[in-house]
Write a protein that holds these residues in place. Structure first.
Motif, PDB file in Angstrom:
ATOM      1  N   PRO A 118       0.830  -1.199   0.000  1.00 14.90           N
ATOM      2  CA  PRO A 118       0.000   0.000   0.000  1.00 14.90           C
ATOM      3  C   PRO A 118       0.866   1.252   0.000  1.00 14.90           C
ATOM      4  O   PRO A 118       2.089   1.178   0.186  1.00 14.90           O
ATOM      5  N   SER A 119       0.247   2.398  -0.195  1.00 15.75           N
ATOM      6  CA  SER A 119       0.979   3.654  -0.077  1.00 15.75           C
ATOM      7  C   SER A 119       1.648   3.702   1.290  1.00 15.75           C
ATOM      8  O   SER A 119       1.117   3.187   2.281  1.00 15.75           O
ATOM      9  N   VAL A 149       5.138   7.739  -0.427  1.00 15.33           N
ATOM     10  CA  VAL A 149       4.826   7.218  -1.757  1.00 15.33           C
ATOM     11  C   VAL A 149       3.359   6.809  -1.834  1.00 15.33           C
ATOM     12  O   VAL A 149       2.857   6.124  -0.929  1.00 15.33           O
ATOM     13  N   ARG A 150       2.707   7.222  -2.889  1.00 11.91           N
ATOM     14  CA  ARG A 150       1.377   6.696  -3.228  1.00 11.91           C
ATOM     15  C   ARG A 150       1.519   5.910  -4.526  1.00 11.91           C
ATOM     16  O   ARG A 150       1.836   6.474  -5.582  1.00 11.91           O
ATOM     17  N   PHE A 151       1.302   4.603  -4.453  1.00  8.54           N
ATOM     18  CA  PHE A 151       1.386   3.751  -5.637  1.00  8.54           C
ATOM     19  C   PHE A 151       0.046   3.825  -6.377  1.00  8.54           C
ATOM     20  O   PHE A 151      -0.824   2.964  -6.219  1.00  8.54           O
ATOM     21  N   ASN A 152      -0.085   4.841  -7.176  1.00 11.72           N
ATOM     22  CA  ASN A 152      -1.364   5.136  -7.820  1.00 11.72           C
ATOM     23  C   ASN A 152      -1.851   3.971  -8.676  1.00 11.72           C
ATOM     24  O   ASN A 152      -3.026   3.607  -8.659  1.00 11.72           O
ATOM     25  N   ALA A 186       3.596  -8.105  -0.070  1.00 10.38           N
ATOM     26  CA  ALA A 186       4.230  -7.480  -1.232  1.00 10.38           C
ATOM     27  C   ALA A 186       5.737  -7.613  -1.102  1.00 10.38           C
ATOM     28  O   ALA A 186       6.274  -7.588   0.010  1.00 10.38           O
ATOM     29  N   THR A 187       6.413  -7.751  -2.220  1.00  5.19           N
ATOM     30  CA  THR A 187       7.873  -7.853  -2.220  1.00  5.19           C
ATOM     31  C   THR A 187       8.479  -6.524  -2.641  1.00  5.19           C
ATOM     32  O   THR A 187       8.051  -5.914  -3.619  1.00  5.19           O
ATOM     33  N   ALA A 232       2.189   1.699   6.377  1.00  7.94           N
ATOM     34  CA  ALA A 232       1.196   2.074   5.385  1.00  7.94           C
ATOM     35  C   ALA A 232       0.596   3.433   5.750  1.00  7.94           C
ATOM     36  O   ALA A 232       0.419   3.750   6.929  1.00  7.94           O
ATOM     37  N   GLU A 233       0.304   4.232   4.736  1.00  6.08           N
ATOM     38  CA  GLU A 233      -0.288   5.560   4.938  1.00  6.08           C
ATOM     39  C   GLU A 233      -1.242   5.837   3.791  1.00  6.08           C
ATOM     40  O   GLU A 233      -0.873   5.696   2.627  1.00  6.08           O
ATOM     41  N   ASP A 234      -2.459   6.241   4.113  1.00  7.10           N
ATOM     42  CA  ASP A 234      -3.474   6.459   3.089  1.00  7.10           C
ATOM     43  C   ASP A 234      -3.391   7.893   2.559  1.00  7.10           C
ATOM     44  O   ASP A 234      -4.211   8.752   2.889  1.00  7.10           O
ATOM     45  N   PHE A 235      -2.387   8.159   1.717  1.00  3.43           N
ATOM     46  CA  PHE A 235      -2.227   9.485   1.138  1.00  3.43           C
ATOM     47  C   PHE A 235      -3.274   9.722   0.055  1.00  3.43           C
ATOM     48  O   PHE A 235      -3.552   8.838  -0.756  1.00  3.43           O
TER      49      PHE A 235
END
Length: 490
Positions: free
Chosen positions: A216-217, A242-245, A441-442, A471-474
């Motif tokens: 997650p982000s 980081v936000r993995f859009n 996740a790797t 994890a952070e919900d950006f």
């Protein structure tokens, strides 16, 4: 090494195509060939080809999705991400059994080794590496040859890689719809999962690496050190949001708005550079819109566009030992290289690097003269995709050729052999990665770049003495340029 001859059916096509696309990028009409016929006619006119030949060139530059029959192999003959599910005939690589997932692991707690009793089965050294040469990269052989103290401890292969079910579901959907256009620079009709789980080209494999699920982000600390020949070093500490859009749950191809990920990096140490902030919006279609990047300078109190944060410009805090496109082993546009899919082979690669990630180790324990402490590393035999990248005529990069070794289970680039303009092996890059099994996740937890000519190396992405990744919900607004100024004033 010899450079490839200029082929008017490829080189001129690529040059004219990119120029034509940039002129039309602001147009409301699509330039991702509705235009196959239009581009074919243009190429025929520019090169003197027949229309049929020009049409063939266009089709060669569009990377096709796979059939429903091929996609049906995912989750049966192949793993949900596209690896071979079966083990090897020698029994040294086991079958994939779903990987390792522990959703009850507490958020923020340091990830620990699920197999603490594992011991090395054997060690590869300078004296015995000829026995294992078929499963080593040229770079690994060069490091073994150079340093008597360097060794590769080989452990039992544990195919620990796993992703959430929604990543698997999206991967299966992508398999029959995802495509590359614009000579492989534009990804269309893909979101969330690996776009090309059954790859047909080198570029598709690199796109799988660029879009792979990394959790997650998050907020993470990235501590790196440029190590001198003597072993002396200074730490460079970065905090990265980081936000993995691309892999956000519920994402759609249209919902991406041309952004794969958002990245905000602030320097915390050394004090003389503390407060500098880098903001990046990594665009999916870098023909339509190159990477958006900004730098905030605390001395000037100004945020400015930073177009040089790309390609072979020096990476932050690396003392010239890595380029911008070497973060995460490779990132950014692929347009300066010709990418060749060489095939698949079994290799000893860094894997399940829990000991190297342990907070029992301080940075002084890891960083040694010549190389990191290899007693803390773990290598396993895995199947990898081999992709060779050679600089295109008409472009430039300080690395004339790179050979990438990409883990089939995760799409993580594990090793890179890097050559200079004379064809000489120059640098060797390793990605020590592990499964963050809470998510699962790797991702890398330590990356090394060994400069064989300068007798120096860079180690990065450590956080042994810092907090664990969380994890952070950006939301997207957090990564707006205007918000950087607010953060800088805090």
């Amino acid at each position: 090494m010899a450079r490839r001859c200029f082929d008017p059916g490829q080189g001129l096509f690529q040059h004219r195509r990119l120029a034509w696309q940039r002129r039309h990028a602001k147009s409301k009409t699509s330039y991702v060939l509705t235009s196959e016929e239009t581009m074919s006619r243009s190429i025929a006119r520019l090169t003197g080809m027949s229309l049929a030949a020009a049409t063939a060139v266009v089709s060669l530059n569009a990377h096709a999705k796979v059939s429903a029959e091929e996609a049906a192999k995912l989750g049966s003959e192949l793993t949900p991400l596209g690896a071979e599910q079966a083990g090897n005939s020698a029994g040294t690589i086991p079958a994939w059994d779903g990987g390792y997932h522990n959703p009850d692991w507490p958020e923020g707690k340091r990830f620990e080794n699920p197999w603490p009793d594992d011991k090395p089965k054997f060690e590869i050294t300078k004296s015995n590496m000829s026995q294992y040469a078929a499963n080593l990269s040229e770079g690994q052989k060069a490091i073994l040859e150079k340093y008597d103290t360097y060794k590769i401890p080989v452990y039992e292969t544990r195919r620990s890689a796993a992703n959430p079910q929604y990543i698997y579901d999206a991967t299966k959907e992508n398999a029959t719809r995802a495509e590359l256009t614009n000579d492989g620079e534009t990804l269309v009709n893909a979101a969330i999962g690996a776009p090309f789980p059954i790859p047909k080209s080198g570029k598709e494999i690199i796109w799988n690496h660029r879009t792979r699920y990394r959790g997650p982000s998050l907020v993470r600390y990235n501590v790196q050190a440029a190590v001198q020949t003597s072993g002396a070093f200074s730490l460079f500490k970065l905090k990265e949001d980081v936000r993995f859009n691309y892999t956000e749950k519920g994402m759609t191809p249209d919902g991406l708005n041309n952004v794969l990920l958002y990245f905000l990096q602030s320097i915390e140490e050394p004090p003389r550079q503390a407060g500098q902030i880098l903001l990046v919006h990594e665009t999916a279609d870098q023909v339509k819109e190159p990477r958006r990047a900004w730098l905030y300078n605390p001395g000037q109190r100004r945020l400015r566009r930073a177009p040089n944060v790309a390609y072979d410009n020096p990476g932050t805090g690396s003392d010239g030992l890595r380029t911008n496109d070497q973060l995460d082993t490779f990132n950014g546009a692929t347009d300066r290289y010709t990418w060749k899919l060489v095939g698949k082979k079994e290799m000893y690669i860094p894997y399940n690097a829990y000991e190297l990630h342990s907070d029992d180790n301080e940075y002084d324990d890891i960083i040694k003269p010549g190389h990191i402490d290899q007693d803390l590393t773990r290598y396993e035999l895995h199947r990898v995709w081999v992709v060779d990248a050679t600089v295109k005529d008409g472009t430039s990069h300080i690395y004339d050729r790179r050979t990438f070794y990409v883990d089939e289970d995760t799409w993580q680039i594990a090793l890179v052999d890097i050559y200079d303009k004379r064809g000489q092996l120059w640098r060797v890059q390793e990605a020590h990665a592990m499964n963050f099994y809470r998510y699962p996740a790797t991702a890398q937890i330590a990356g090394t770049v060994y400069d064989l000519l300068a007798n120096r190396y860079l180690v990065q992405e450590m956080n042994n003495e810092e907090d664990e990744h969380i994890a952070e919900d950006f939301d997207e607004g957090y990564f707006a340029p205007g918000n950087v100024k607010k953060l800088a004033r805090k």
